[in-house]
Design a protein around this motif. Structure first.
Motif, PDB file in Angstrom:
ATOM      1  N   PHE A   1       0.866  -1.183   0.000  1.00  0.00           N
ATOM      2  CA  PHE A   1       0.000   0.000   0.000  1.00  0.00           C
ATOM      3  C   PHE A   1       0.906   1.237   0.000  1.00  0.00           C
ATOM      4  N   PRO A   2       1.053   1.916  -1.139  1.00  0.00           N
ATOM      5  CA  PRO A   2       1.905   3.122  -1.135  1.00  0.00           C
ATOM      6  C   PRO A   2       1.118   4.286  -0.537  1.00  0.00           C
ATOM      7  N   VAL A   3       1.563   4.774   0.605  1.00  0.00           N
ATOM      8  CA  VAL A   3       0.825   5.846   1.298  1.00  0.00           C
ATOM      9  C   VAL A   3       1.753   7.009   1.663  1.00  0.00           C
ATOM     10  N   ALA A   4       2.737   7.253   0.796  1.00  0.00           N
ATOM     11  CA  ALA A   4       3.728   8.287   1.126  1.00  0.00           C
ATOM     12  C   ALA A   4       3.491   9.604   0.397  1.00  0.00           C
ATOM     13  N   GLY A   5       2.417   9.675  -0.408  1.00  0.00           N
ATOM     14  CA  GLY A   5       2.169  10.904  -1.184  1.00  0.00           C
ATOM     15  C   GLY A   5       1.805  12.071  -0.276  1.00  0.00           C
ATOM     16  N   LEU A   6       1.815  13.269  -0.842  1.00  0.00           N
ATOM     17  CA  LEU A   6       1.590  14.475  -0.040  1.00  0.00           C
ATOM     18  C   LEU A   6       0.114  14.835   0.096  1.00  0.00           C
ATOM     19  N   GLY A   7      -0.715  14.331  -0.809  1.00  0.00           N
ATOM     20  CA  GLY A   7      -2.152  14.625  -0.722  1.00  0.00           C
ATOM     21  C   GLY A   7      -2.466  16.095  -0.875  1.00  0.00           C
ATOM     22  N   THR A   8      -1.790  16.763  -1.808  1.00  0.00           N
ATOM     23  CA  THR A   8      -1.961  18.224  -1.930  1.00  0.00           C
ATOM     24  C   THR A   8      -3.386  18.611  -2.359  1.00  0.00           C
ATOM     25  N   ARG A   9      -4.078  17.667  -3.022  1.00  0.00           N
ATOM     26  CA  ARG A   9      -5.434  18.014  -3.473  1.00  0.00           C
ATOM     27  C   ARG A   9      -6.422  18.086  -2.309  1.00  0.00           C
ATOM     28  N   PHE A  10      -5.979  17.666  -1.116  1.00  0.00           N
ATOM     29  CA  PHE A  10      -6.879  17.731   0.044  1.00  0.00           C
ATOM     30  C   PHE A  10      -6.377  18.690   1.118  1.00  0.00           C
TER      31      PHE A  10
ATOM     32  N   PRO B   1      -2.990  12.317   7.264  1.00  0.00           N
ATOM     33  CA  PRO B   1      -2.723  11.692   5.963  1.00  0.00           C
ATOM     34  C   PRO B   1      -4.028  11.526   5.194  1.00  0.00           C
ATOM     35  N   LYS B   2      -4.005  11.724   3.871  1.00  0.00           N
ATOM     36  CA  LYS B   2      -5.276  11.647   3.140  1.00  0.00           C
ATOM     37  C   LYS B   2      -5.883  10.256   3.232  1.00  0.00           C
ATOM     38  N   GLU B   3      -5.039   9.249   3.431  1.00  0.00           N
ATOM     39  CA  GLU B   3      -5.544   7.873   3.531  1.00  0.00           C
ATOM     40  C   GLU B   3      -6.354   7.656   4.798  1.00  0.00           C
TER      41      GLU B   3
ATOM     42  N   PRO C   1       8.972  11.779  -1.779  1.00  0.00           N
ATOM     43  CA  PRO C   1       7.927  11.314  -2.708  1.00  0.00           C
ATOM     44  C   PRO C   1       8.393  11.389  -4.171  1.00  0.00           C
ATOM     45  N   LEU C   2       9.199  10.406  -4.567  1.00  0.00           N
ATOM     46  CA  LEU C   2       9.814  10.444  -5.900  1.00  0.00           C
ATOM     47  C   LEU C   2       8.945   9.803  -6.970  1.00  0.00           C
ATOM     48  N   GLY C   3       7.777   9.296  -6.560  1.00  0.00           N
ATOM     49  CA  GLY C   3       6.866   8.694  -7.533  1.00  0.00           C
ATOM     50  C   GLY C   3       6.404   7.319  -7.073  1.00  0.00           C
ATOM     51  N   LEU C   4       5.308   6.861  -7.696  1.00  0.00           N
ATOM     52  CA  LEU C   4       4.708   5.593  -7.299  1.00  0.00           C
ATOM     53  C   LEU C   4       5.652   4.407  -7.533  1.00  0.00           C
ATOM     54  N   GLY C   5       6.385   4.449  -8.648  1.00  0.00           N
ATOM     55  CA  GLY C   5       7.327   3.351  -8.942  1.00  0.00           C
ATOM     56  C   GLY C   5       8.379   3.249  -7.853  1.00  0.00           C
ATOM     57  N   HIS C   6       8.845   4.389  -7.394  1.00  0.00           N
ATOM     58  CA  HIS C   6       9.846   4.423  -6.326  1.00  0.00           C
ATOM     59  C   HIS C   6       9.247   3.913  -5.018  1.00  0.00           C
ATOM     60  N   ALA C   7       7.992   4.290  -4.743  1.00  0.00           N
ATOM     61  CA  ALA C   7       7.331   3.834  -3.503  1.00  0.00           C
ATOM     62  C   ALA C   7       7.232   2.309  -3.494  1.00  0.00           C
ATOM     63  N   VAL C   8       6.848   1.716  -4.625  1.00  0.00           N
ATOM     64  CA  VAL C   8       6.719   0.249  -4.693  1.00  0.00           C
ATOM     65  C   VAL C   8       8.097  -0.396  -4.509  1.00  0.00           C
TER      66      VAL C   8
ATOM     67  N   LEU D   1      -2.033  -2.061  -4.045  1.00  0.00           N
ATOM     68  CA  LEU D   1      -3.344  -1.390  -4.002  1.00  0.00           C
ATOM     69  C   LEU D   1      -3.127   0.088  -3.738  1.00  0.00           C
ATOM     70  N   LEU D   2      -3.582   0.939  -4.653  1.00  0.00           N
ATOM     71  CA  LEU D   2      -3.502   2.378  -4.399  1.00  0.00           C
ATOM     72  C   LEU D   2      -4.652   2.759  -3.472  1.00  0.00           C
ATOM     73  N   PRO D   3      -4.313   3.256  -2.299  1.00  0.00           N
ATOM     74  CA  PRO D   3      -5.367   3.534  -1.320  1.00  0.00           C
ATOM     75  C   PRO D   3      -6.317   4.647  -1.761  1.00  0.00           C
ATOM     76  N   ASP D   4      -5.910   5.452  -2.729  1.00  0.00           N
ATOM     77  CA  ASP D   4      -6.820   6.483  -3.249  1.00  0.00           C
ATOM     78  C   ASP D   4      -8.060   5.879  -3.882  1.00  0.00           C
ATOM     79  N   MET D   5      -7.901   4.708  -4.447  1.00  0.00           N
ATOM     80  CA  MET D   5      -8.988   4.103  -5.210  1.00  0.00           C
ATOM     81  C   MET D   5      -9.746   3.141  -4.307  1.00  0.00           C
TER      82      MET D   5
HETATM   83  P1  UTP Z   1      -1.020  10.508  -6.078  1.00  0.00           P
HETATM   84  O1  UTP Z   1      -0.108  11.268  -6.936  1.00  0.00           O
HETATM   85  O2  UTP Z   1      -2.470  10.467  -6.431  1.00  0.00           O
HETATM   86  O3  UTP Z   1      -0.932  10.955  -4.557  1.00  0.00           O
HETATM   87  O4  UTP Z   1      -0.457   9.030  -5.939  1.00  0.00           O
HETATM   88  P2  UTP Z   1      -0.469  12.287  -3.878  1.00  0.00           P
HETATM   89  O5  UTP Z   1       0.824  12.753  -4.418  1.00  0.00           O
HETATM   90  O6  UTP Z   1      -0.537  12.026  -2.410  1.00  0.00           O
HETATM   91  O7  UTP Z   1      -1.698  13.256  -4.226  1.00  0.00           O
HETATM   92  P3  UTP Z   1      -1.765  14.779  -4.658  1.00  0.00           P
HETATM   93  O8  UTP Z   1      -1.726  14.760  -6.153  1.00  0.00           O
HETATM   94  O9  UTP Z   1      -0.636  15.527  -4.009  1.00  0.00           O
HETATM   95  O10 UTP Z   1      -3.122  15.217  -4.115  1.00  0.00           O
HETATM   96  C1  UTP Z   1      -1.246   7.849  -5.864  1.00  0.00           C
HETATM   97  C2  UTP Z   1      -0.843   7.014  -4.647  1.00  0.00           C
HETATM   98  O11 UTP Z   1       0.540   6.750  -4.634  1.00  0.00           O
HETATM   99  C3  UTP Z   1       1.146   7.181  -3.427  1.00  0.00           C
HETATM  100  C4  UTP Z   1       0.174   8.195  -2.820  1.00  0.00           C
HETATM  101  O12 UTP Z   1       0.236   8.182  -1.401  1.00  0.00           O
HETATM  102  C5  UTP Z   1      -1.177   7.710  -3.330  1.00  0.00           C
HETATM  103  O13 UTP Z   1      -1.736   6.755  -2.455  1.00  0.00           O
HETATM  104  N1  UTP Z   1       2.474   7.757  -3.712  1.00  0.00           N
HETATM  105  C6  UTP Z   1       2.626   8.605  -4.743  1.00  0.00           C
HETATM  106  C7  UTP Z   1       3.533   7.437  -2.906  1.00  0.00           C
HETATM  107  O14 UTP Z   1       3.408   6.632  -1.943  1.00  0.00           O
HETATM  108  N2  UTP Z   1       4.756   7.974  -3.174  1.00  0.00           N
HETATM  109  C8  UTP Z   1       4.935   8.844  -4.207  1.00  0.00           C
HETATM  110  O15 UTP Z   1       6.088   9.304  -4.397  1.00  0.00           O
HETATM  111  C9  UTP Z   1       3.845   9.162  -5.000  1.00  0.00           C
END
Ligand code: UTP
Length: 295
Positions: free
Chosen positions: A10-19, A27-29, A109-116, A131-135
């Protein structure tokens, strides 16, 4: 014969800027859909699909996620002493078994590929789910199962790598990872190509990669190269494209509904859908909705 899919990332390291501002300190999750965090809905989906070990790739300010999947001794003790058996049992039922969770950090937060890729040592040399927790997904009916269960069924049939997809409007394809369709079996199909956020008018289909994957461990050395793609991020789609040169990929058309809870609209729609599916509050909630809509 295929291997069992035991672990999910479960990649949950994103910043969630849209929220923002909500995600300044939460955390947005952990935002709630009805009575539980978004992430718990997704963990329940994984458990239903037979997942035994839950791997969370977290980041700074996400410690509350770890607490959520642990015992809360004082709370549980108080519930028991006050005879709140139903609440206590509900908490115990959702608690993962001891040793069934792992937490690692994506330091930036270098990207989803990096998180995995950050989960590589915990996953080891076996196929695994992402599983992307956003979905957040909802089964069409209980027996059809949620999205990951349908992916596991497809994996048992085809082996290799599996990606769940969902139809989007053609004018929205530039916002998503999009797949090309080869041999079509109906509910599943062979994937012949993938592209992350194709420029408008160039998408090979209107099927977006919707946030559930089963991947073979050979994805890790490809992600390790750290090649940057769309948005300057290390994209999982690019890693999968690399893996598709030597392994098969099949798509699963999910029979159910997916809510993109990374966006305000999807998050609000998910709250309405789950409230209407919740026997305790569905009827009074419908009445409230009618009042709000002036109907
Ligand atoms: P998103 O790009 O939708 O998440 O990544 P984000 O960056 O948190 O959202 P915004 O755009 O700033 O609002 C989809 C998923 O991948 C994770 C996020 O946590 C989210 O669950 N993710 C994304 C990471 O874990 N690491 C990353 O570097 C990027």
């Amino acid at each position: 014969m295929t291997k069992r899919i035991r672990k999910a990332v479960f990649p949950v390291a994103g910043l969630g800027t849209r929220f923002l501002p909500a995600t300044k300190s939460i955390p947005k999750e952990m935002l709630t859909i009805v009575d539980r965090p978004v992430l718990q809905h997704v963990v329940e989906e994984a458990r239903e699909a037979g997942i035994e070990h839950f791997v969370f790739v977290t980041g700074r300010n996400k410690a509350v996620i770890e607490d959520h999947f642990d015992m809360a001794y004082e709370l549980e003790d108080t519930l028991q002493k006050r005879g709140k058996t139903k609440e206590y049992e509900a908490l115990m039922a959702q608690l993962p078994a001891a040793g069934a969770t792992s937490f690692t950090r994506q330091q930036a937060p270098l990207g989803l590929g990096h998180a995995v890729w950050c989960a590589r040592d915990i996953v080891g040399d076996e196929p695994f789910a992402v599983l992307l927790p956003d979905m957040v997904t909802m089964a069409r009916e209980a027996k059809s199962g949620r999205c990951l269960a349908q992916c596991v069924a497809a994996y048992e049939k085809h082996g290799g790598n599996i990606i769940a997809v969902e139809e989007v409007k053609p004018e929205e394809t530039h916002q998503y990872g999009i797949v090309s369709v080869g041999k079509d079996h109906g509910a599943t199909f062979e994937i012949t190509g993938m592209v992350e956020k194709p420029p408008k008018g160039t998408a090979p289909s209107n099927l977006m990669i919707s946030g559930r994957y089963i991947l073979e461990p050979e994805i890790f050395p490809i992600l390790e190269k750290g090649e940057k793609g769309a948005g300057g991020e290390i994209q999982l789609t690019d890693g999968m494209k690399g893996l598709a040169k030597s392994q098969s990929f099949h798509g699963v058309r999910f029979d159910g509904r997916t809510y993109d809870c990374g966006m305000k609209l999807g998050f609000l729609a998910a709250n309405v859908a789950f409230a209407l599916a919740n026997g305790d509050i569905a009827e009074p909630f419908k009445a409230e909705l009618k009042k709000i809509m002036g109907a």
